[in-house]
Design a protein around this motif. Sequence first.
Motif, mmCIF file in Angstrom:
data_model
loop_
_atom_site.group_PDB
_atom_site.id
_atom_site.type_symbol
_atom_site.label_atom_id
_atom_site.label_comp_id
_atom_site.label_asym_id
_atom_site.label_seq_id
_atom_site.Cartn_x
_atom_site.Cartn_y
_atom_site.Cartn_z
ATOM 1 N N UNK A 48 19.411 -13.321 35.811
ATOM 2 C CA UNK A 48 19.110 -11.880 35.779
ATOM 3 C C UNK A 48 18.444 -11.559 34.455
ATOM 4 N N UNK A 49 17.328 -10.860 34.509
ATOM 5 C CA UNK A 49 16.684 -10.408 33.277
ATOM 6 C C UNK A 49 17.362 -9.098 32.891
ATOM 7 N N UNK A 50 18.437 -9.216 32.116
ATOM 8 C CA UNK A 50 19.356 -8.091 31.932
ATOM 9 C C UNK A 50 18.713 -6.879 31.277
ATOM 10 N N UNK A 104 30.523 -7.638 32.777
ATOM 11 C CA UNK A 104 30.596 -9.106 32.882
ATOM 12 C C UNK A 104 29.211 -9.724 32.698
ATOM 13 N N UNK A 105 28.188 -9.129 33.299
ATOM 14 C CA UNK A 105 26.854 -9.680 33.125
ATOM 15 C C UNK A 105 26.444 -9.664 31.643
ATOM 16 N N UNK A 106 26.714 -8.558 30.976
ATOM 17 C CA UNK A 106 26.309 -8.445 29.572
ATOM 18 C C UNK A 106 27.125 -9.367 28.674
ATOM 19 N N UNK A 107 28.407 -9.510 28.975
ATOM 20 C CA UNK A 107 29.277 -10.319 28.111
ATOM 21 C C UNK A 107 29.046 -11.813 28.274
ATOM 22 N N UNK A 108 28.401 -12.209 29.366
ATOM 23 C CA UNK A 108 28.158 -13.636 29.595
ATOM 24 C C UNK A 108 26.660 -13.956 29.522
ATOM 25 N N UNK A 109 25.918 -13.128 28.814
ATOM 26 C CA UNK A 109 24.463 -13.318 28.691
ATOM 27 C C UNK A 109 24.159 -14.690 28.084
ATOM 28 N N UNK A 110 23.128 -15.345 28.645
ATOM 29 C CA UNK A 110 22.616 -16.590 28.068
ATOM 30 C C UNK A 110 21.108 -16.458 27.921
ATOM 31 N N UNK A 111 20.553 -17.139 26.943
ATOM 32 C CA UNK A 111 19.121 -17.078 26.703
ATOM 33 C C UNK A 111 18.388 -18.045 27.633
ATOM 34 N N UNK A 112 17.093 -17.837 27.757
ATOM 35 C CA UNK A 112 16.280 -18.747 28.561
ATOM 36 C C UNK A 112 16.320 -20.163 28.010
ATOM 37 N N UNK A 166 30.634 -18.159 35.481
ATOM 38 C CA UNK A 166 31.784 -18.919 34.998
ATOM 39 C C UNK A 166 31.475 -19.737 33.745
ATOM 40 N N UNK A 167 30.205 -19.760 33.338
ATOM 41 C CA UNK A 167 29.867 -20.394 32.051
ATOM 42 C C UNK A 167 30.344 -19.552 30.876
ATOM 43 N N UNK A 168 30.696 -18.271 31.168
ATOM 44 C CA UNK A 168 31.223 -17.356 30.144
ATOM 45 C C UNK A 168 30.248 -17.098 28.999
ATOM 46 N N UNK A 169 28.954 -17.396 29.222
ATOM 47 C CA UNK A 169 27.978 -17.193 28.160
ATOM 48 C C UNK A 169 28.085 -18.205 27.041
ATOM 49 N N UNK A 170 28.828 -19.277 27.280
ATOM 50 C CA UNK A 170 29.100 -20.286 26.248
ATOM 51 C C UNK A 170 28.400 -21.580 26.646
ATOM 52 N N UNK A 171 27.443 -22.033 25.843
ATOM 53 C CA UNK A 171 26.662 -23.220 26.172
ATOM 54 C C UNK A 171 27.541 -24.463 26.306
ATOM 55 N N UNK A 172 28.478 -24.626 25.383
ATOM 56 C CA UNK A 172 29.334 -25.812 25.410
ATOM 57 C C UNK A 172 30.228 -25.811 26.657
ATOM 58 N N UNK A 173 30.792 -24.635 26.973
ATOM 59 C CA UNK A 173 31.655 -24.547 28.146
ATOM 60 C C UNK A 173 30.849 -24.826 29.424
#
Length: 516
Positions: free
Chosen positions: A50-52, A71-79, A17-24
């Motif tokens: 997940x280590x995509x 969804x997993x790929x579109x919401x990817x976040x870095x370590x 639900x973070x949507x891959x967005x740090x601010x959100x």
Amino acid sequence: MSPFNFNGLFVLDLANNHQGDLEHATNIIRAMGEVAGENGVRAALKFQFRHLDTFIHPDHTAGSSNKHVDRFLSTRMTNQQFARLADEVRNSGMITMATPFDEESVDLASDLDIDILKVASCSATDWPLMERIAEANKPVIFSTGGLTMKQIDALVSFFDHRRVRCAIMHCVSIYPTPKEHLHLNQITALKRRYPDKVIGFSTHEEPDETSPAHIAIGLGAGMLERHVGIETDTIKLNKYSSTPAQVDRWMKAAIEARQICGSLERVPPQPEETEALRSLMRGVYLRRPIAKGQLITRDDVYFAIPLNEGQLTSGQWVEGIVSTADLDKDQALTTTEAARPKPDDTQALTSAIHGMKAMLNEAQISLPPTFETEFSHHFGVRKFQEVGATLITFVNREYCKKLILQLPGQRHPAHYHKAKEETFVVLHGKLELVVEGRHYTLYPGDMQLVQQGVWHEFWTDTGVIFEEISSKHGLCDSFYEDKSINSMDADSRKTRVNQWGRYQLLPAKTNRRMAA
């Protein structure tokens, strides 16, 4: 370091639900931290790692038939982004938690010093991953969605064998979960099967529903989990994730349920409760005039309301009361005008039996229909509640098997045996045991050998049930430090009955309501 306390924990699952967005993601964490703080609860904000690059097969990085991949790929976040979010969780006063779905993600959780690891239901039989999670040396919560009891047993044993402190979440992996599939009685089933574990409820019902939280707490759930997020003009939540306002209502419902359920210990009555009950109790009144010194019989009295101050209640009536004053017809019989007979010695035993039967019920220990019971009352039956023990003998041949029960506050004096060697195994409660001057505190599962000729004594503050497994028991083989006990014959310091002695303990005139 003290073990992690899972009780009272609220788990807030950020998932994707973070949507891959740090601010959100930061806004969600801060909002959830505010809700947890306002409600004064311990909350853990949970990430999913997940280590995509290796978690998804290369042939499925584009156009996959698996509905989760895009969804997993579109919401990817870095370590590095997850590291910043973990700091934000701590700054918001919450506990960090993560569900790792592969071994690399366990390493990431360790690198970020995440406090708790979560095992998702889909990973509960992924033994390579479980091995890595166990090696991380962190407290673990695992969900049970779709698992058989055999699979749950295996996972509990797996973590117990590796000394990993774990808790269990009842979970149904249907999103959202219809009410008829919640199966909340599984909380009770899991608590009975794993009494040493905290059992929780991971919720996937529609987010406006709060009644399942009430019921789960009522059934003994120690933790609750829910998916969380924030809606914006462009971001909409799924049907099982909760906004801050919905999380607030959910937490308040759980807090209210805990208040309603109260303590597992029997609490003393409130003064208003006592007064309300007394106003409905019957008192003892005289049916006819009674002279001072006259024996009052049942035909001489009747029971009616109201109950006056100092008046005998109907429940306090016993045969054998003698009047200490001249009494009129319809007069209330008070405690100062009634010389009550001294209680029979056996009443101390029958009253104790009621408590011991309750202890056996609480410990879920069933007795066979045939057994012998020995009440040891070394300083008299009336002091049995202070100095005494109850021995239930099942077998006494070349070997002997007994249960020994002590009520809270009972002690058994120091003694030794010339012929008998015995081993104590605690089943319920806590036993304080002194063997040759060394003090041991034994809990359920603890065992202690007492050899021939060895001085020992025991007592309990909590009440205790323990097994005595020994060589054959014989009469007159107990030698006490207190010489006055040794000088007594066995029948004067012991009462022996069959089973609980329901009729053997009843003298002819004893009130039968005291029957065991």
